[in-house]
Scaffold this motif. Structure first.
Motif, PDB file in Angstrom:
ATOM      1  N   GLY A 132       0.898  -1.104  -0.020  1.00 21.79           N
ATOM      2  CA  GLY A 132       0.071  -0.003  -0.120  1.00 21.79           C
ATOM      3  C   GLY A 132       0.955   1.336  -0.025  1.00 21.79           C
ATOM      4  O   GLY A 132       2.031   1.086   0.234  1.00 21.79           O
ATOM      5  N   LYS A 133       0.256   2.457  -0.258  1.00 21.61           N
ATOM      6  CA  LYS A 133       1.191   3.781  -0.423  1.00 21.61           C
ATOM      7  C   LYS A 133       1.447   4.152   1.093  1.00 21.61           C
ATOM      8  O   LYS A 133       2.125   5.044   1.286  1.00 21.61           O
ATOM      9  N   ARG A 134       0.487   3.624   2.149  1.00 24.62           N
ATOM     10  CA  ARG A 134       0.675   4.340   3.287  1.00 24.62           C
ATOM     11  C   ARG A 134       0.422   5.579   3.521  1.00 24.62           C
ATOM     12  O   ARG A 134       1.106   6.397   4.159  1.00 24.62           O
ATOM     13  N   LEU A 135      -0.431   6.175   2.825  1.00 22.14           N
ATOM     14  CA  LEU A 135      -0.642   7.710   2.643  1.00 22.14           C
ATOM     15  C   LEU A 135      -1.265   8.146   3.902  1.00 22.14           C
ATOM     16  O   LEU A 135      -0.859   9.241   4.448  1.00 22.14           O
ATOM     17  N   ARG A 136      -2.397   7.430   4.582  1.00 17.71           N
ATOM     18  CA  ARG A 136      -3.114   7.924   5.497  1.00 17.71           C
ATOM     19  C   ARG A 136      -2.220   8.030   6.951  1.00 17.71           C
ATOM     20  O   ARG A 136      -2.149   8.961   7.648  1.00 17.71           O
ATOM     21  N   PRO A 137      -1.725   6.951   7.178  1.00 20.35           N
ATOM     22  CA  PRO A 137      -0.562   6.993   8.316  1.00 20.35           C
ATOM     23  C   PRO A 137       0.563   8.088   7.974  1.00 20.35           C
ATOM     24  O   PRO A 137       0.835   8.782   8.975  1.00 20.35           O
ATOM     25  N   ALA A 138       1.137   8.178   6.736  1.00 20.66           N
ATOM     26  CA  ALA A 138       2.127   9.385   6.893  1.00 20.66           C
ATOM     27  C   ALA A 138       1.101  10.585   7.224  1.00 20.66           C
ATOM     28  O   ALA A 138       1.699  11.525   7.916  1.00 20.66           O
ATOM     29  N   VAL A 139      -0.117  10.816   6.906  1.00 24.62           N
ATOM     30  CA  VAL A 139      -0.867  11.966   7.192  1.00 24.62           C
ATOM     31  C   VAL A 139      -0.808  12.229   8.776  1.00 24.62           C
ATOM     32  O   VAL A 139      -0.806  13.345   9.051  1.00 24.62           O
ATOM     33  N   THR A 140      -1.319  11.223   9.408  1.00 21.79           N
ATOM     34  CA  THR A 140      -1.191  11.264  10.854  1.00 21.79           C
ATOM     35  C   THR A 140       0.267  11.617  11.293  1.00 21.79           C
ATOM     36  O   THR A 140       0.129  12.374  12.328  1.00 21.79           O
ATOM     37  N   LEU A 141       1.179  11.095  10.945  1.00 20.64           N
ATOM     38  CA  LEU A 141       2.636  11.332  11.399  1.00 20.64           C
ATOM     39  C   LEU A 141       2.968  12.654  10.959  1.00 20.64           C
ATOM     40  O   LEU A 141       3.311  13.536  11.874  1.00 20.64           O
ATOM     41  N   LEU A 142       2.685  13.099   9.913  1.00 23.88           N
ATOM     42  CA  LEU A 142       3.027  14.490   9.438  1.00 23.88           C
ATOM     43  C   LEU A 142       2.197  15.560  10.541  1.00 23.88           C
ATOM     44  O   LEU A 142       2.634  16.665  10.946  1.00 23.88           O
ATOM     45  N   ALA A 143       1.085  15.299  10.582  1.00 23.74           N
ATOM     46  CA  ALA A 143       0.071  16.131  11.319  1.00 23.74           C
ATOM     47  C   ALA A 143       0.501  16.270  12.866  1.00 23.74           C
ATOM     48  O   ALA A 143      -0.009  17.130  13.513  1.00 23.74           O
ATOM     49  N   SER A 144       1.112  15.265  13.167  1.00 27.57           N
ATOM     50  CA  SER A 144       1.485  15.400  14.769  1.00 27.57           C
ATOM     51  C   SER A 144       2.598  16.018  14.865  1.00 27.57           C
ATOM     52  O   SER A 144       3.302  16.312  16.156  1.00 27.57           O
ATOM     53  N   ARG A 145       3.328  16.546  13.929  1.00 25.15           N
ATOM     54  CA  ARG A 145       4.840  17.289  14.346  1.00 25.15           C
ATOM     55  C   ARG A 145       4.650  18.693  14.255  1.00 25.15           C
ATOM     56  O   ARG A 145       5.541  19.308  14.255  1.00 25.15           O
ATOM     57  N   PHE A 146       3.451  19.201  14.323  1.00 27.22           N
ATOM     58  CA  PHE A 146       3.380  20.689  14.576  1.00 27.22           C
ATOM     59  C   PHE A 146       3.074  21.129  16.317  1.00 27.22           C
ATOM     60  O   PHE A 146       3.044  22.242  16.705  1.00 27.22           O
ATOM     61  N   HIS A 147       3.267  20.167  16.984  1.00 29.93           N
ATOM     62  CA  HIS A 147       3.586  20.546  18.394  1.00 29.93           C
ATOM     63  C   HIS A 147       4.424  19.444  19.045  1.00 29.93           C
ATOM     64  O   HIS A 147       4.493  18.090  18.660  1.00 29.93           O
ATOM     65  N   GLU A 148       5.083  19.750  19.943  1.00 29.39           N
ATOM     66  CA  GLU A 148       6.155  18.838  20.760  1.00 29.39           C
ATOM     67  C   GLU A 148       5.390  17.776  21.824  1.00 29.39           C
ATOM     68  O   GLU A 148       4.850  18.282  22.829  1.00 29.39           O
ATOM     69  N   GLY A 149       4.979  16.597  21.382  1.00 32.44           N
ATOM     70  CA  GLY A 149       4.234  15.729  21.959  1.00 32.44           C
ATOM     71  C   GLY A 149       4.821  14.253  22.293  1.00 32.44           C
ATOM     72  O   GLY A 149       5.842  14.244  21.774  1.00 32.44           O
ATOM     73  N   ASP A 150       3.972  13.384  22.853  1.00 29.56           N
ATOM     74  CA  ASP A 150       4.676  11.996  22.999  1.00 29.56           C
ATOM     75  C   ASP A 150       4.461  11.424  21.392  1.00 29.56           C
ATOM     76  O   ASP A 150       3.556  11.409  20.774  1.00 29.56           O
ATOM     77  N   GLY A 151       5.946  10.908  20.890  1.00 24.99           N
ATOM     78  CA  GLY A 151       5.763  10.541  19.532  1.00 24.99           C
ATOM     79  C   GLY A 151       5.313   9.206  19.408  1.00 24.99           C
ATOM     80  O   GLY A 151       5.030   8.753  18.149  1.00 24.99           O
ATOM     81  N   GLU A 152       4.991   8.399  20.498  1.00 21.10           N
ATOM     82  CA  GLU A 152       4.771   7.113  20.491  1.00 21.10           C
ATOM     83  C   GLU A 152       3.141   7.150  19.901  1.00 21.10           C
ATOM     84  O   GLU A 152       2.774   6.337  19.423  1.00 21.10           O
ATOM     85  N   LEU A 153       2.421   7.837  20.499  1.00 21.59           N
ATOM     86  CA  LEU A 153       0.771   7.796  20.315  1.00 21.59           C
ATOM     87  C   LEU A 153       0.461   8.069  18.768  1.00 21.59           C
ATOM     88  O   LEU A 153      -0.283   7.185  18.410  1.00 21.59           O
ATOM     89  N   PRO A 154       1.272   8.960  18.260  1.00 13.85           N
ATOM     90  CA  PRO A 154       0.703   9.125  16.797  1.00 13.85           C
ATOM     91  C   PRO A 154       1.195   7.692  15.944  1.00 13.85           C
ATOM     92  O   PRO A 154       0.429   7.617  14.998  1.00 13.85           O
ATOM     93  N   VAL A 155       2.227   7.224  16.534  1.00 12.60           N
ATOM     94  CA  VAL A 155       2.575   5.859  15.815  1.00 12.60           C
ATOM     95  C   VAL A 155       1.568   4.728  15.857  1.00 12.60           C
ATOM     96  O   VAL A 155       0.995   4.111  15.003  1.00 12.60           O
ATOM     97  N   ILE A 156       0.990   4.789  16.940  1.00 14.62           N
ATOM     98  CA  ILE A 156       0.156   3.789  17.291  1.00 14.62           C
ATOM     99  C   ILE A 156      -1.269   4.187  16.450  1.00 14.62           C
ATOM    100  O   ILE A 156      -1.875   3.433  15.654  1.00 14.62           O
ATOM    101  N   MET A 157      -1.540   5.512  16.437  1.00 12.59           N
ATOM    102  CA  MET A 157      -2.815   5.742  15.761  1.00 12.59           C
ATOM    103  C   MET A 157      -2.593   5.701  14.088  1.00 12.59           C
ATOM    104  O   MET A 157      -3.473   5.285  13.464  1.00 12.59           O
ATOM    105  N   ALA A 158      -1.630   5.875  13.800  1.00 11.26           N
ATOM    106  CA  ALA A 158      -0.925   5.695  12.252  1.00 11.26           C
ATOM    107  C   ALA A 158      -1.458   4.192  11.925  1.00 11.26           C
ATOM    108  O   ALA A 158      -1.824   4.033  10.633  1.00 11.26           O
ATOM    109  N   ALA A 159      -0.976   3.369  12.777  1.00 18.51           N
ATOM    110  CA  ALA A 159      -1.104   1.995  12.355  1.00 18.51           C
ATOM    111  C   ALA A 159      -2.553   1.535  12.521  1.00 18.51           C
ATOM    112  O   ALA A 159      -3.049   0.912  11.587  1.00 18.51           O
ATOM    113  N   ALA A 160      -3.120   2.186  13.541  1.00 21.53           N
ATOM    114  CA  ALA A 160      -4.772   2.030  13.594  1.00 21.53           C
ATOM    115  C   ALA A 160      -5.612   2.350  12.077  1.00 21.53           C
ATOM    116  O   ALA A 160      -6.379   1.726  11.849  1.00 21.53           O
ATOM    117  N   VAL A 161      -4.979   3.717  11.969  1.00 16.82           N
ATOM    118  CA  VAL A 161      -5.535   4.264  10.563  1.00 16.82           C
ATOM    119  C   VAL A 161      -5.487   3.313   9.473  1.00 16.82           C
ATOM    120  O   VAL A 161      -6.178   2.998   8.672  1.00 16.82           O
TER     121      VAL A 161
END
Ligand code: FPP
Ligand code: MG
Length: 326
Positions: free
Chosen positions: A49-78
């Motif tokens: 797959g192109k993995r477009l949706r998880p990439a969007v989740t991860l890129l969108a998570s980078r506009f604030h300094e947060g826990d990097g682990e949670l977006p990874v979990i979310m990206a996999a779920a998406v």
């Protein structure tokens, strides 16, 4: 390596390492599943797959300094929700091939496909719970309702040729843009970004998702099986009217091949005529114009976010969605 692979690799560069983590999450799910399921799961979740949706989740998570682990979990779920919806979609669409490989329903029958889709779908829900964020869990559940609504709208609208543009937009929002929207929004929420940033990324996801589905619909008229990894011209066979076909009916209301085929007249002949007419008449270009209106809106939505490499990638990703041939 194809030109498009290179482009997408560059776009994903800021979140490259997190995407590797996403792949690891997906592989873990496969290895932890019952042996009777693991093989099939590997086939759908590990396929290219192109993995477009998880990439969007991860890129969108980078506009604030947060826990990097949670977006990874979310990206996999998406990504898993996307995969589940494709397994179900191929079952209801009677599709034989996806991403260049035989579909689960064509290989194992509809029963196995429905149940495997359910398994993947439930696995994605379990993963979202691991974010411990009720807002995101709620948005995820709402998205599942929207995906199902979109797919049902498509079923109930089959073989109708008088869809309005508004109906079409509502359908593609539900079946596709809803997940892109949630992919972007949830990444922003899980990074702890302020509301204004969450709203900007929500709008970005919506608009990119709309453009993505319009281009998907265009490629069904204009692409080749080799490019898109699935047979083209399939939507019309299933009675699904999309933007190029709607424009074709608007422009040539008399003796229109789509209306003819939806009435059951010379189906194969009219289908071929419809594809030829769409390519020759300029409706493909007009449909691309509509897709570009959405990607322009996506770019505008994030124009006030900080000018970072992540924002650059999101802008490039919006362009890629329109330029892609697969
Ligand atoms: C592909 O569309 C299908 C979707 C984008 C959504 C499918 C949603 C469902 C089947 C319902 C929800 C499912 C679950 C597991 C909750 P398409 O047929 O236009 O694209 P294609 O040409 O790639 O098949
Ligand atoms: Mg389909």
């Amino acid at each position: 390596m194809t030109h498009q692979t290179t482009t997408i690799d560059l776009i994903y560069q800021p979140v490259r390492e997190q995407l590797v983590e996403v792949e690891k999450q997906l592989r873990n799910l496969v290895s932890q599943s019952h042996p009777s399921i693991a093989g099939l799961l590997g086939q759908v979740a590990g396929s290219p797959g192109k993995r477009l949706r998880p990439a969007v989740t991860l890129l969108a998570s980078r506009f604030h300094e947060g826990d990097g682990e949670l977006p990874v979990i979310m990206a996999a779920a998406v990504e898993l929700l996307h995969v589940a919806s494709l397994v179900h979609d191929d079952t209801v669409d009677n599709a034989a091939v996806r991403r260049g490989a035989a579909t689960i329903s064509s290989m194992w029958g509809d029963n196995v496909a429905v149940l495997l889709g359910d398994y993947v779908f439930a696995s994605s829900a379990v993963m979202v719970c691991d974010t411990n964020n009720v807002h995101v869990i709620r948005r995820f559940a709402e998205t599942i309702k929207e995906l199902s609504t979109g797919e049902l709208m498509e079923q109930f609208g089959a073989y109708k040729w008088d869809h309005t543009l508004e109906e079409y937009k509502e359908r593609i929002y539900n079946k596709t843009a809803s997940l892109f929207r949630t992919a972007a929004e949830s990444g922003a929420i899980l990074s702890g970004a302020p509301d204004e940033t969450v709203r900007a990324l929500n709008s970005y996801g919506y608009n990119v998702g709309m453009a993505f589905q319009i281009v998907d619909d265009i490629l069904d008229y204009d692409g080749t099986e080799e490019e898109v990894g699935k047979p083209v011209g399939h939507d019309l066979l299933e009675g699904t009217l999309t933007l190029p076909g709607m424009l074709l009916i608007e422009r040539f209301p008399e003796d229109n091949p789509i209306i003819n085929m939806f009435q059951g007249k010379d189906v194969e002949d009219n289908r071929r005529r419809a594809l030829d007419m769409a390519r020759a008449s300029g409706v493909i270009d007009d449909a691309y114009d509509v897709a570009r209106q959405f990607t322009n809106a996506a770019a505008a939505a994030i124009q006030n976010l900080p000018d970072t490499s992540e924002r650059g990638s999101l802008l490039e990703l919006a362009s890629y969605v329109v330029e892609r041939r697969r």
